[in-house]
Design a protein around this motif. Structure first.
Motif, PDB file in Angstrom:
ATOM      1  N   VAL A   1       0.831  -1.202   0.000  1.00  0.00           N
ATOM      2  CA  VAL A   1       0.000   0.000   0.000  1.00  0.00           C
ATOM      3  C   VAL A   1       0.866   1.251   0.000  1.00  0.00           C
ATOM      4  O   VAL A   1       1.724   1.418   0.866  1.00  0.00           O
ATOM      5  CB  VAL A   1      -0.925   0.015   1.244  1.00  0.00           C
ATOM      6  N   GLY A   2       0.640   2.101  -1.001  1.00  0.00           N
ATOM      7  CA  GLY A   2       1.284   3.413  -0.997  1.00  0.00           C
ATOM      8  C   GLY A   2       2.565   3.518  -1.810  1.00  0.00           C
ATOM      9  O   GLY A   2       3.213   4.556  -1.806  1.00  0.00           O
ATOM     10  N   ALA A   3       2.943   2.460  -2.521  1.00  0.00           N
ATOM     11  CA  ALA A   3       4.130   2.571  -3.385  1.00  0.00           C
ATOM     12  C   ALA A   3       3.786   3.388  -4.625  1.00  0.00           C
ATOM     13  O   ALA A   3       4.627   4.076  -5.203  1.00  0.00           O
ATOM     14  CB  ALA A   3       4.625   1.185  -3.781  1.00  0.00           C
ATOM     15  N   THR A   4       2.531   3.306  -5.070  1.00  0.00           N
ATOM     16  CA  THR A   4       2.047   4.161  -6.159  1.00  0.00           C
ATOM     17  C   THR A   4       0.966   5.062  -5.560  1.00  0.00           C
ATOM     18  O   THR A   4       0.761   5.053  -4.348  1.00  0.00           O
ATOM     19  CB  THR A   4       1.469   3.301  -7.308  1.00  0.00           C
ATOM     20  N   VAL A   5       0.257   5.816  -6.423  1.00  0.00           N
ATOM     21  CA  VAL A   5      -0.670   6.800  -5.855  1.00  0.00           C
ATOM     22  C   VAL A   5      -2.083   6.243  -5.648  1.00  0.00           C
ATOM     23  O   VAL A   5      -3.033   6.997  -5.536  1.00  0.00           O
ATOM     24  CB  VAL A   5      -0.740   8.073  -6.741  1.00  0.00           C
ATOM     25  N   GLU A   6      -2.218   4.914  -5.555  1.00  0.00           N
ATOM     26  CA  GLU A   6      -3.575   4.372  -5.388  1.00  0.00           C
ATOM     27  C   GLU A   6      -4.184   4.855  -4.068  1.00  0.00           C
ATOM     28  O   GLU A   6      -3.493   5.013  -3.070  1.00  0.00           O
ATOM     29  CB  GLU A   6      -3.581   2.833  -5.454  1.00  0.00           C
ATOM     30  N   SER A   7      -5.508   5.092  -4.102  1.00  0.00           N
ATOM     31  CA  SER A   7      -6.182   5.538  -2.876  1.00  0.00           C
ATOM     32  C   SER A   7      -6.540   4.312  -2.032  1.00  0.00           C
ATOM     33  O   SER A   7      -6.544   3.174  -2.524  1.00  0.00           O
ATOM     34  CB  SER A   7      -7.451   6.310  -3.238  1.00  0.00           C
ATOM     35  N   ASP A   8      -6.878   4.561  -0.767  1.00  0.00           N
ATOM     36  CA  ASP A   8      -7.304   3.467   0.107  1.00  0.00           C
ATOM     37  C   ASP A   8      -8.590   2.835  -0.422  1.00  0.00           C
ATOM     38  O   ASP A   8      -8.806   1.637  -0.264  1.00  0.00           O
ATOM     39  CB  ASP A   8      -7.547   3.990   1.531  1.00  0.00           C
ATOM     40  N   ASN A   9      -9.432   3.677  -1.038  1.00  0.00           N
ATOM     41  CA  ASN A   9     -10.677   3.132  -1.568  1.00  0.00           C
ATOM     42  C   ASN A   9     -10.414   2.166  -2.724  1.00  0.00           C
ATOM     43  O   ASN A   9     -11.084   1.144  -2.866  1.00  0.00           O
ATOM     44  CB  ASN A   9     -11.594   4.282  -2.016  1.00  0.00           C
ATOM     45  N   GLU A  10      -9.417   2.462  -3.550  1.00  0.00           N
ATOM     46  CA  GLU A  10      -9.053   1.521  -4.627  1.00  0.00           C
ATOM     47  C   GLU A  10      -8.565   0.196  -4.027  1.00  0.00           C
ATOM     48  O   GLU A  10      -8.898  -0.882  -4.529  1.00  0.00           O
ATOM     49  CB  GLU A  10      -7.934   2.104  -5.494  1.00  0.00           C
ATOM     50  N   VAL A  11      -7.767   0.304  -2.965  1.00  0.00           N
ATOM     51  CA  VAL A  11      -7.254  -0.909  -2.312  1.00  0.00           C
ATOM     52  C   VAL A  11      -8.421  -1.697  -1.718  1.00  0.00           C
ATOM     53  O   VAL A  11      -8.517  -2.920  -1.872  1.00  0.00           O
ATOM     54  CB  VAL A  11      -6.227  -0.535  -1.211  1.00  0.00           C
ATOM     55  N   PHE A  12      -9.342  -0.976  -1.064  1.00  0.00           N
ATOM     56  CA  PHE A  12     -10.501  -1.628  -0.443  1.00  0.00           C
ATOM     57  C   PHE A  12     -11.361  -2.317  -1.507  1.00  0.00           C
ATOM     58  O   PHE A  12     -11.789  -3.460  -1.334  1.00  0.00           O
ATOM     59  CB  PHE A  12     -11.313  -0.577   0.328  1.00  0.00           C
ATOM     60  N   LYS A  13     -11.576  -1.640  -2.637  1.00  0.00           N
ATOM     61  CA  LYS A  13     -12.407  -2.238  -3.702  1.00  0.00           C
ATOM     62  C   LYS A  13     -11.747  -3.508  -4.253  1.00  0.00           C
ATOM     63  O   LYS A  13     -12.422  -4.486  -4.574  1.00  0.00           O
ATOM     64  CB  LYS A  13     -12.634  -1.222  -4.824  1.00  0.00           C
TER      65      LYS A  13
END
Ligand code: SF4
Length: 405
Positions: free
Chosen positions: A239-251
Motif C-alpha cells: 500500500v502506498g508505493a504508487t498513488v492508489e487511494s485506500d478506496n481503490e485498495v478496499f475495492k
C-alpha cells in the motif's frame, strides 16, 4: 494427502522422523538472509522473540524472530518464515531482491533437502509449529516452484511432518505446480501487490497482472472445489508505493473476497528501500495499514455492506487516521441506539460493541433490562466509546454519565 487429516492431528509432533540427524552444519548467514527477506510478507500477528535454547546457529540465523500466526481454526502457532531464494529475475521497483536493484545483496538459495531439514529441526525442537515459505523467482518460476514443492513433499512424505504449511504460489506458476502445492500445503497465496493493472505496471514492468496473478488466483479458487485446502487462499497488497487511494485498495480487497473467494487479504505499507527504483518515494505511515485492516474487518467480520463502509473514506478516497467505525457510526446511526430494544445488526454498528458483546446484550436483556453503564461493561462493551451513540431508558449521552454508574 495430509490435508485430509483433522486439524488437531496435524499439529501433533511428527514422532519418528526416520534418519534425520540435526542441523548444526546449517549456514547461519544464508538462513538469516532468507528469513530477513520475508520481513514484508504478511501472514501473521507479528513476530516473537522466542529464543532457540541450545541451538546457537538458530539464534544467530533467526535473530530470535519467528512469525506468529493462527491456523484456520484460530489456534495460534509460531511459524518458520523464510524465502526459498532471494534471487529474482523480476524488476519490482520497490524490492531489494529485484534484478535491477542497485544495492542488491548476496543471493542465497536452499536446496529442498536442506530447507526440509532446517524446518524439521525447528519443529522437533518445539520452536515452531509450521512453515511459511515464500521466494524470489530465482532464474525462472518453474524451477523455483518445483524446488519449493519438493521441500514440502520431503517434509510431508519423508519426515511425516504434520505442521502447518503456508506456501506462496509464484506469479506465473503452472497449473500442475498449483495443484501439487495445494495438495501439500494448508494455505496458499499469490501476492497481488497492486490494486489494479495500471498500478502493477508502475510497480513492476515485468509482471502481467491478469495472466501472472489473477489467472493463478482463479485456478486456485476453482481447484479448491476438488482439493482440500483447510487454510484457503490469501493474498497481500503493498500500500502506498504508487498513488492508489485506500478506496481503490478496499475495492480490490472486496473483489478478492467476493469473486476470488479469498480467506484473507493482508496489507503491507510501503517502505522505500535503498538502491531500488522507488527509494526516493515517501515512506507510508503504519497507521495507513491499520486503518485498512479495520475497514476490512468491518466488511468481513461485521458484515457491513460496501456502501456503508464507503462512509469511512474522505472525498479523495483516503482513510483519515481515526477509527473508521466511529466515522461510519456518525453517518449511519441517525438516532442513539437503545441496547434494550436494538437488533443485533444495530448493536454491532455502535463503536465499542463487537459481535460478542452484542450477542451477550441480546441474551442478557431477555432476563433483565439493562439499566447501568457497569452492566454494559460487564457484558464486554467499551462504554467510553459506545456512550455517545447510546440511549438507555430515554437518557442520552449528555446526561448518561450522571445516570449510569
Ligand atoms: S517478484 Fe518482485 S517482489 Fe518478489 S522477489 Fe522478485 S522482485 Fe521482489
Amino acid at each position: 494427502m495430509i490435508a485430509g487429516l483433522a486439524e488437531e492431528s496435524r499439529f501433533d509432533f511428527a514422532g519418528d522422523v526416520g534418519g534425520y540427524g540435526g542441523q548444526e552444519d546449517a549456514d547461519p548467514s544464508k538462513v538469516g538472509a532468507l528469513v530477513w527477506g520475508t520481513r514484508y510478507d504478511r501472514c501473521s500477528l507479528g513476530s516473537t522473540n522466542r529464543r532457540s535454547e541450545g541451538s546457537r546457529w538458530l539464534d544467530s540465523a533467526l535473530g530470535g524472530s519467528l512469525c506468529r500466526t493462527s491456523t484456520p481454526t484460530g489456534k495460534p502457532v509460531c511459524l518458520f518464515k523464510t524465502l526459498y531464494t532471494n534471487a529474482c529475475f523480476h524488476e519490482c521497483r520497490y524490492c531489494s531482491n529485484a534484478s535491477n536493484c542497485k544495492s542488491r545483496s548476496r543471493t542465497f538459495t536452499y536446496s529442498p533437502q536442506e530447507l526440509a531439514k532446517i524446518t524439521m529441526d525447528l519443529y522437533r525442537g518445539n520452536y515452531t509449529r509450521g512453515l511459511f515459505l515464500s521466494s524470489g523467482m530465482g532464474k525462472n518460476e518453474d524451477a523455483t516452484m518445483e524446488d519449493m514443492i519438493e521441500t514440502v513433499r520431503l517434509l510431508r512424505e519423508r519426515y511425516h511432518f504434520r505442521g502447518y504449511v503456508h506456501l506462496k504460489i509464484l506469479p506465473g506458476s503452472s497449473k500442475d505446480h498449483i495443484i501439487q502445492a495445494m495438495e501439500l500445503a494448508d494455505r496458499v497465496s499469490v501476492n497481488l501487490e497492486a490494486a489494479s493493472r495500471s498500478h502493477m505496471d508502475e510497480l513492476c514492468p515485468t509482471k502481467d497482472y491478469e495472466r501472472d496473478i489473477l489467472a493463478r488466483q482463479r485456478y486456485i479458487r476453482d481447484l479448491s472445489q476438488k482439493v482440500n485446502l483447510p487454510g484457503g487462499q490469501t493474498t497481500q497488497l503493498v500500500v502506498g508505493a504508487t498513488v492508489e487511494s485506500d478506496n481503490e485498495v478496499f475495492k480490490r480487497a472486496l473483489y478478492e473476497y467476493d469473486v476470488m473467494r479469498l480467506r484473507r487479504v493482508y496489507y503491507s505499507v510501503f517502505r522505500p528501500l535503498k538502491g531500488t527504483a522507488f527509494e526516493g518515494r515517501g515512506r507510508q505511515p503504519s497507521w495507513r495499514g491499520r486503518r485498512l485492516y479495520q475497514v476490512d474487518w468491518l466488511y468481513r467480520v461485521y458484515n457491513l455492506d460496501e456502501a456503508e463502509v464507503e462512509n469511512a473514506f474522505d472525498e479523495n478516497g483516503f482513510l483519515p487516521n481515526q477509527d473508521p467505525k466511529v466515522t461510519i457510526a456518525r453517518e449511519v446511526l441517525d438516532l442513539p441506539v437503545d441496547p434494550n430494544t436494538a437488533s443485533f445488526e444495530e448493536l454491532i454498528r455502535v463503536p465499542g460493541i463487537g459481535p460478542k458483546s452484542a450477542r451477550r446484550i441480546t441474551t442478557s436483556r431477555r432476563k433483565v433490562k439493562i439499566g447501568k453503564k457497569s452492566e454494559l461493561r460487564a457484558l464486554g462493551v467499551r462504554t467510553d466509546r459506545a456512550e455517545p451513540f447510546l440511549m438507555i431508558n430515554g437518557w442520552r449521552s449528555t446526561t448518561l454519565d450522571r445516570w449510569l454508574s
